[in-house]
Write a protein that holds these residues in place. Sequence first.
Motif, PDB file in Angstrom:
ATOM      1  N   TYR A 114      27.322 -26.210  -0.093  1.00  0.00           N
ATOM      2  CA  TYR A 114      28.060 -25.493   0.591  1.00  0.00           C
ATOM      3  C   TYR A 114      29.057 -24.561  -0.363  1.00  0.00           C
ATOM      4  N   ASP A 115      28.378 -24.189  -1.627  1.00  0.00           N
ATOM      5  CA  ASP A 115      28.875 -23.094  -2.392  1.00  0.00           C
ATOM      6  C   ASP A 115      28.534 -21.757  -1.741  1.00  0.00           C
ATOM      7  N   ILE A 116      28.949 -21.275  -0.714  1.00  0.00           N
ATOM      8  CA  ILE A 116      28.528 -19.711  -0.126  1.00  0.00           C
ATOM      9  C   ILE A 116      28.393 -18.528  -1.126  1.00  0.00           C
ATOM     10  N   GLU A 117      29.657 -18.586  -1.886  1.00  0.00           N
ATOM     11  CA  GLU A 117      29.478 -17.453  -2.776  1.00  0.00           C
ATOM     12  C   GLU A 117      28.536 -17.497  -3.854  1.00  0.00           C
ATOM     13  N   GLY A 118      28.334 -18.813  -4.459  1.00  0.00           N
ATOM     14  CA  GLY A 118      27.341 -18.826  -5.415  1.00  0.00           C
ATOM     15  C   GLY A 118      25.918 -18.627  -5.015  1.00  0.00           C
ATOM     16  N   SER A 119      25.727 -19.622  -3.671  1.00  0.00           N
ATOM     17  CA  SER A 119      24.423 -19.212  -3.459  1.00  0.00           C
ATOM     18  C   SER A 119      24.031 -17.926  -2.808  1.00  0.00           C
ATOM     19  N   LYS A 120      25.110 -17.225  -2.450  1.00  0.00           N
ATOM     20  CA  LYS A 120      24.584 -15.850  -2.248  1.00  0.00           C
ATOM     21  C   LYS A 120      24.265 -14.907  -3.217  1.00  0.00           C
ATOM     22  N   ALA A 121      25.131 -15.269  -4.476  1.00  0.00           N
ATOM     23  CA  ALA A 121      24.761 -14.381  -5.537  1.00  0.00           C
ATOM     24  C   ALA A 121      23.487 -15.059  -6.181  1.00  0.00           C
ATOM     25  N   ALA A 122      22.962 -16.201  -5.880  1.00  0.00           N
ATOM     26  CA  ALA A 122      21.622 -16.668  -6.450  1.00  0.00           C
ATOM     27  C   ALA A 122      20.676 -16.248  -5.676  1.00  0.00           C
ATOM     28  N   PHE A 123      20.809 -15.771  -4.396  1.00  0.00           N
ATOM     29  CA  PHE A 123      19.961 -15.454  -3.647  1.00  0.00           C
ATOM     30  C   PHE A 123      19.554 -14.157  -4.055  1.00  0.00           C
ATOM     31  N   GLU A 124      20.604 -13.431  -4.114  1.00  0.00           N
ATOM     32  CA  GLU A 124      20.585 -11.886  -4.752  1.00  0.00           C
ATOM     33  C   GLU A 124      19.745 -11.916  -6.037  1.00  0.00           C
ATOM     34  N   HIS A 125      19.917 -13.059  -6.944  1.00  0.00           N
ATOM     35  CA  HIS A 125      19.217 -13.043  -8.287  1.00  0.00           C
ATOM     36  C   HIS A 125      17.760 -13.080  -7.951  1.00  0.00           C
ATOM     37  N   ALA A 126      17.449 -14.254  -6.716  1.00  0.00           N
ATOM     38  CA  ALA A 126      15.962 -14.262  -6.256  1.00  0.00           C
ATOM     39  C   ALA A 126      15.457 -13.158  -6.038  1.00  0.00           C
ATOM     40  N   ALA A 127      16.130 -12.221  -5.087  1.00  0.00           N
ATOM     41  CA  ALA A 127      15.672 -11.216  -4.544  1.00  0.00           C
ATOM     42  C   ALA A 127      15.161  -9.831  -5.769  1.00  0.00           C
ATOM     43  N   ARG A 128      16.171 -10.141  -6.635  1.00  0.00           N
ATOM     44  CA  ARG A 128      15.642  -8.941  -7.626  1.00  0.00           C
ATOM     45  C   ARG A 128      14.428  -9.330  -8.512  1.00  0.00           C
ATOM     46  N   LEU A 129      14.012 -10.603  -8.280  1.00  0.00           N
ATOM     47  CA  LEU A 129      12.826 -10.780  -8.805  1.00  0.00           C
ATOM     48  C   LEU A 129      11.469 -10.910  -7.976  1.00  0.00           C
ATOM     49  N   GLY A 130      11.670 -10.319  -6.822  1.00  0.00           N
ATOM     50  CA  GLY A 130      10.731 -10.626  -5.716  1.00  0.00           C
ATOM     51  C   GLY A 130       9.642  -9.448  -5.465  1.00  0.00           C
ATOM     52  N   ALA A 131       9.546  -8.482  -6.384  1.00  0.00           N
ATOM     53  CA  ALA A 131       8.472  -7.438  -6.106  1.00  0.00           C
ATOM     54  C   ALA A 131       7.311  -7.896  -6.029  1.00  0.00           C
ATOM     55  N   SER A 132       6.881  -9.161  -6.884  1.00  0.00           N
ATOM     56  CA  SER A 132       5.533  -9.702  -6.978  1.00  0.00           C
ATOM     57  C   SER A 132       5.350 -11.019  -6.047  1.00  0.00           C
ATOM     58  N   ALA A 133       6.504 -11.216  -5.281  1.00  0.00           N
ATOM     59  CA  ALA A 133       6.475 -12.528  -4.481  1.00  0.00           C
ATOM     60  C   ALA A 133       5.584 -12.182  -3.145  1.00  0.00           C
ATOM     61  N   PRO A 134       5.449 -13.261  -2.658  1.00  0.00           N
ATOM     62  CA  PRO A 134       4.982 -13.281  -1.239  1.00  0.00           C
ATOM     63  C   PRO A 134       5.733 -12.677  -0.240  1.00  0.00           C
ATOM     64  N   ALA A 135       5.641 -11.957   0.887  1.00  0.00           N
ATOM     65  CA  ALA A 135       6.456 -11.388   2.023  1.00  0.00           C
ATOM     66  C   ALA A 135       7.027 -12.413   2.383  1.00  0.00           C
ATOM     67  N   TRP A 136       6.530 -13.772   2.412  1.00  0.00           N
ATOM     68  CA  TRP A 136       7.253 -14.613   3.313  1.00  0.00           C
ATOM     69  C   TRP A 136       8.403 -15.308   2.480  1.00  0.00           C
ATOM     70  N   LEU A 137       8.409 -15.235   1.222  1.00  0.00           N
ATOM     71  CA  LEU A 137       9.530 -15.876   0.372  1.00  0.00           C
ATOM     72  C   LEU A 137      10.368 -14.452   0.244  1.00  0.00           C
ATOM     73  N   ARG A 138      10.007 -13.258   0.215  1.00  0.00           N
ATOM     74  CA  ARG A 138      11.084 -12.351   0.287  1.00  0.00           C
ATOM     75  C   ARG A 138      11.977 -12.262   1.540  1.00  0.00           C
ATOM     76  N   ALA A 139      11.253 -12.595   2.719  1.00  0.00           N
ATOM     77  CA  ALA A 139      11.867 -12.663   3.849  1.00  0.00           C
ATOM     78  C   ALA A 139      12.777 -13.704   3.884  1.00  0.00           C
ATOM     79  N   MET A 140      12.609 -14.867   3.353  1.00  0.00           N
ATOM     80  CA  MET A 140      13.293 -16.257   3.328  1.00  0.00           C
ATOM     81  C   MET A 140      14.544 -16.015   2.693  1.00  0.00           C
ATOM     82  N   ILE A 141      14.407 -15.258   1.345  1.00  0.00           N
ATOM     83  CA  ILE A 141      15.493 -15.139   0.681  1.00  0.00           C
ATOM     84  C   ILE A 141      16.541 -14.389   1.456  1.00  0.00           C
ATOM     85  N   THR A 142      16.080 -13.276   2.147  1.00  0.00           N
ATOM     86  CA  THR A 142      16.770 -12.507   2.945  1.00  0.00           C
ATOM     87  C   THR A 142      17.278 -13.375   4.040  1.00  0.00           C
ATOM     88  N   HIS A 143      16.747 -14.083   4.754  1.00  0.00           N
ATOM     89  CA  HIS A 143      17.263 -14.965   5.934  1.00  0.00           C
ATOM     90  C   HIS A 143      18.453 -15.658   5.450  1.00  0.00           C
TER      91      HIS A 143
END
Length: 441
Positions: free
Chosen positions: A135-164
């Motif tokens: 339940y660390d909302i701000e921390g998880s948001k920053a961590a999802f943003e970090h994951a998103a920056r690595l998403g160029a070669s990730a499958p579309a479903w993973l990029r979408a789930m990060i956005t979700h």
Amino acid sequence: MIYRVSMTGESLGARIRRLRTARGWTQRELAGPRYDRGFLAKVETGTRPPSDEVLDYLARRLGLTVDELRFGRPPGVAEALWTELADAYRALQQGRVADADTIFGNAAKRAIAYKLPDVECYARFCRAEVLWQAYDIEGSKAAFEHAARLGASAPAWLRAMITHRWVTCEYLLGAAGAAVAHAEAALAEVRAATPVDPDAELALLSALIHPLVEMGGLRRARRAAEDGRLAAALASRPDFIARYHRQAAQLWQAVGLGDRADEDLGEALRLFTSLGYDRDAARCRWARGFLLRRMDRLPEARAELTAARDLLAAAGSREGILGATIELAEVRRRQGALDEAEALIEDVRPLLDDAPDVEAVGEVHRLLGLIAHARDDLPRATTLLRLAADEQERASLRSSLVNTSLHLGDVLRAQGLLSDAVHAYRRGVLAAVDSDSDVVG
């Protein structure tokens, strides 16, 4: 020239020599028939850089892929890491948080060493899920943003789930409009691709439903739910299909289709249970308790929410514990157990104090205001309901604001404050008008 080194510091040339000698081959045996021994000797000592064509030839001779040879990857390591992360994600869902987080962290390090950005993206997403579960909302948001920056070669479903997940964090932090806009932009991008990935489309449609319902955007939420039904028929990931059914159920109950909502929740629960996703299965029971409360089936709602809270606690889901407990407190208030309802809220105060979840904060203030009203403490009820209304208005939670404004107007009218009561009622009417909640079942 200096070549890339592996996670152990081994140069490319040294790796080729090691792999060759491990097979008992001479330099001539590996190099031939296309190249000679002297050429390979220069490659192994690092005095001649191998071209992509040379690497491809040597990798095939050694029974490896080019990237396995270039980065020192053990054969099949990428597939093994994907499987390891998926298993650890299931462990996270079952409450083995520390063990799962260790696996996620180690997998991320290996993915970096072996130059597997798609696997690193998945590992970072999983680590963000650990923060979300805590339940660390701000921390998880920053961590999802970090994951998103690595998403160029990730499958579309993973990029979408990060956005979700990012959208959910943004919504809980009070920016519902920005959350919806982000999800809709990502959805448009997915739909512009050829072919459209149904799993990615489904994840983004599911992300839209809850914030749109709470903002009063029932027409748009219904369109997302109907589009999601079509995408679910083509999707391949059962967890995405289950998540869609759970989200769609909220829309159906909001438009008065309780039976359809219950059916969707049943399907979501079945799928999550089959996957071993205990946390998400418990969230389905929480959602069903909410539905039963809306249907005025209070004893059943109490039993379902009590079970959900216990299961969410076992899964280590702090966000789920908070939400299920607040809803259970509402049921007990409606059953006249005011002291128990207030005690339930006090039990989860530490969770609420640690997380800037504006939806939960507004709901707690509304609920405490209604308890005060039931005790005839009208000044306290007024203060708490005004707080709730202000929080809901700032967060664009129009559906909740309509309800809170009605209660606030009643409390003010009971004190003879008619002008203030009219203002409160008008505020609720404006919130209803601003929404597109004219959808009916």
